[in-house]
Design an enzyme around this catalytic site. Structure first.
Site, PDB file in Angstrom:
ATOM      1  N   ASN A  64      -0.007  -2.427  -1.603  1.00 54.83           N
ATOM      2  CA  ASN A  64      -0.540  -2.069  -2.920  1.00 54.83           C
ATOM      3  C   ASN A  64      -0.939  -0.606  -3.054  1.00 54.83           C
ATOM      4  O   ASN A  64      -1.219  -0.137  -4.153  1.00 54.83           O
ATOM      5  CB  ASN A  64      -1.761  -2.946  -3.243  1.00 54.83           C
ATOM      6  CG  ASN A  64      -2.879  -2.776  -2.227  1.00 54.83           C
ATOM      7  OD1 ASN A  64      -2.714  -3.186  -1.079  1.00 54.83           O
ATOM      8  ND2 ASN A  64      -4.005  -2.189  -2.613  1.00 54.83           N
ATOM      9  N   ARG A 124      -3.928  -8.242  -0.082  1.00 57.93           N
ATOM     10  CA  ARG A 124      -5.034  -9.202  -0.050  1.00 57.93           C
ATOM     11  C   ARG A 124      -5.602  -9.432  -1.446  1.00 57.93           C
ATOM     12  O   ARG A 124      -5.936 -10.545  -1.822  1.00 57.93           O
ATOM     13  CB  ARG A 124      -6.123  -8.678   0.898  1.00 57.93           C
ATOM     14  CG  ARG A 124      -7.314  -9.593   1.053  1.00 57.93           C
ATOM     15  CD  ARG A 124      -8.296  -9.029   2.078  1.00 57.93           C
ATOM     16  NE  ARG A 124      -8.671  -7.654   1.758  1.00 57.93           N
ATOM     17  CZ  ARG A 124      -9.617  -7.317   0.871  1.00 57.93           C
ATOM     18  NH1 ARG A 124     -10.277  -8.262   0.209  1.00 57.93           N
ATOM     19  NH2 ARG A 124      -9.909  -6.053   0.648  1.00 57.93           N
ATOM     20  N   ASP A 179      -3.274 -12.487   2.704  1.00 55.81           N
ATOM     21  CA  ASP A 179      -4.363 -11.984   3.533  1.00 55.81           C
ATOM     22  C   ASP A 179      -3.984 -12.264   4.982  1.00 55.81           C
ATOM     23  O   ASP A 179      -3.960 -13.420   5.416  1.00 55.81           O
ATOM     24  CB  ASP A 179      -5.673 -12.687   3.172  1.00 55.81           C
ATOM     25  CG  ASP A 179      -6.868 -12.141   3.952  1.00 55.81           C
ATOM     26  OD1 ASP A 179      -6.660 -11.431   4.966  1.00 55.81           O
ATOM     27  OD2 ASP A 179      -8.014 -12.438   3.570  1.00 55.81           O
ATOM     28  N   SER A 226       0.175   4.509  15.245  1.00 57.65           N
ATOM     29  CA  SER A 226      -0.398   5.853  15.255  1.00 57.65           C
ATOM     30  C   SER A 226      -0.278   6.480  16.642  1.00 57.65           C
ATOM     31  O   SER A 226      -0.400   5.785  17.662  1.00 57.65           O
ATOM     32  CB  SER A 226      -1.869   5.800  14.851  1.00 57.65           C
ATOM     33  OG  SER A 226      -2.482   7.069  15.025  1.00 57.65           O
ATOM     34  N   TYR A 239     -10.112   2.300  15.963  1.00 59.44           N
ATOM     35  CA  TYR A 239      -8.787   2.410  15.339  1.00 59.44           C
ATOM     36  C   TYR A 239      -7.725   2.730  16.388  1.00 59.44           C
ATOM     37  O   TYR A 239      -6.652   2.108  16.417  1.00 59.44           O
ATOM     38  CB  TYR A 239      -8.821   3.492  14.264  1.00 59.44           C
ATOM     39  CG  TYR A 239      -7.505   3.721  13.566  1.00 59.44           C
ATOM     40  CD1 TYR A 239      -7.102   2.881  12.528  1.00 59.44           C
ATOM     41  CD2 TYR A 239      -6.665   4.766  13.938  1.00 59.44           C
ATOM     42  CE1 TYR A 239      -5.890   3.085  11.879  1.00 59.44           C
ATOM     43  CE2 TYR A 239      -5.454   4.977  13.303  1.00 59.44           C
ATOM     44  CZ  TYR A 239      -5.074   4.135  12.276  1.00 59.44           C
ATOM     45  OH  TYR A 239      -3.869   4.334  11.650  1.00 59.44           O
ATOM     46  N   VAL A 282      -1.443  11.386   7.006  1.00 58.83           N
ATOM     47  CA  VAL A 282      -0.951  11.327   5.626  1.00 58.83           C
ATOM     48  C   VAL A 282      -2.105  11.373   4.631  1.00 58.83           C
ATOM     49  O   VAL A 282      -3.186  10.834   4.883  1.00 58.83           O
ATOM     50  CB  VAL A 282      -0.103  10.047   5.415  1.00 58.83           C
ATOM     51  CG1 VAL A 282       0.468  10.002   4.001  1.00 58.83           C
ATOM     52  CG2 VAL A 282       1.022   9.994   6.445  1.00 58.83           C
ATOM     53  N   LYS A 283      -1.870  11.986   3.501  1.00 58.27           N
ATOM     54  CA  LYS A 283      -2.878  12.093   2.439  1.00 58.27           C
ATOM     55  C   LYS A 283      -3.014  10.754   1.711  1.00 58.27           C
ATOM     56  O   LYS A 283      -2.392  10.517   0.672  1.00 58.27           O
ATOM     57  CB  LYS A 283      -2.479  13.192   1.452  1.00 58.27           C
ATOM     58  CG  LYS A 283      -2.390  14.581   2.069  1.00 58.27           C
ATOM     59  CD  LYS A 283      -1.787  15.585   1.106  1.00 58.27           C
ATOM     60  CE  LYS A 283      -1.597  16.938   1.768  1.00 58.27           C
ATOM     61  NZ  LYS A 283      -0.881  17.901   0.910  1.00 58.27           N
TER      62      LYS A 283
END
Length: 313
Positions: free
Chosen positions: A45, A68, A93, A172, A232, A269-270
């Site tokens: 989304n 979700r 979800d 990442s 993370y 990334v922005k």
């Protein structure tokens, strides 16, 4: 010119190359997919997920955008329709087994399965120099266990084909095992996680359980975990390890039932995940994920990519 300046120059040059590659259309020989090809994107989304949906749809793939929050997902579908793209929405979800089961039944009934799975859904609560572990359990559960649940749920639904089905996990570089910075200091654990032949879910889960237990008792800072965005980074390290593990397990699939699974780093990334402080645009961040999903050359599996190049785990 110092090391930082040289690194920046190399990064900018590669981004220029990527920007050029993004303008090069796929030839008829490269286009193995059609409108019958079904791609499922989690967390579609906003941000990178939304852009992956946009690019796949623009290439002619049938894209199922999931999120979700139904309101946010339907708003994204509306946004894409306004630029001439027609996508399908379904609530999902990845932490809710009943939500996953409802999605499975709907997908089977309406599309018979899928060809491409992009595991993009993920969260991060740290920005800038922050390194709080207040939400560590939620981060690990979403980024790793949610991704794992989706892979386990979707594998039986992946359609047989000559070119093979594809799973792309958005990860990442912060989760690299042997990076010069931000790596696990426990050499024995690094070695265990590096050995793909002995890699197991138990090993990955045990490492995460140890970290979360240390978070609970307040000893995590001396546990030898990654120093930047610890929760993370560790969640993405687990995603990388699980990618390699699943690639090994799926390598025994029969011809025409092959499933290729890879992960990639979109860069800084922005997006909302970085507080819009990144270097790369969402278009650049999504590019390698889309490239992996549509790869038409000799398929590859169990690898880690950034900017359309393989990088080390």
């Amino acid at each position: 010119m110092g090391k930082k300046e040289k690194a920046k120059e190399r990064r900018e040059k590669r981004l220029q190359e990527i920007q050029h590659l993004m303008t090069v259309p796929y030839s008829d020989d490269q286009r193995w997919w059609s409108k019958e090809t079904v791609a499922v994107v989690t967390g579609g989304n906003r941000g990178i997920g939304l852009e992956i949906c946009r690019q796949l749809a623009a290439h002619g793939v049938t894209v199922i955008l999931t999120s979700r929050d139904p309101g946010a997902g339907l708003e994204s579908i509306k946004f894409l329709s306004e630029v001439g793209l027609s996508l399908i929405y379904h609530q999902l979800d990845i932490l809710d087994s009943s939500s996953i089961n409802r999605f499975i039944e709907w997908l089977k009934e309406n599309y018979g399965g899928l060809d491409i799975l992009v595991n993009n859904a993920g969260i991060n609560f740290n920005l800038g120099s922050d390194n709080s572990v207040e939400n560590a359990r939620k981060v690990v559960e979403t980024n790793y266990y949610g991704t794992k649940s989706m892979i386990e749920a979707m594998i039986p639904l992946m359609k047989p084909s000559v070119v093979g089905a594809r799973i792309v996990n958005v990860s990442s570089r912060l989760g690299r095992l042997n990076g010069r910075r931000n790596r696990i200091s426990n050499a024995a654990l690094r070695e265990q996680l590096s050995d793909v032949e002995s890699l197991s879910e138990e090993l990955i889960d045990t490492a995460l359980s140890t970290f979360l237990r240390q978070v609970d008792d307040g000893t995590w800072a001396s546990g030898g975990w990654p120093q930047v965005y610890t929760d993370y980074s560790l969640s993405k390290l687990a995603v990388n390890a699980y990618t390699r593990l699943m690639a090994r397990k799926l390598s025994d699939c029969r011809e025409h039932e092959k499933i290729f699974v890879n992960c990639y780093c979109p860069g800084w990334v922005k997006t909302a995940l970085t507080g819009y402080a990144g270097n790369n645009t969402v278009e650049e961040g999504a590019d390698t994920g889309v490239w992996l999903a549509l790869l038409s050359d000799q398929p590859i599996t169990g690898k880690f990519f950034a900017e359309r190049r393989e990088i080390n785990f």
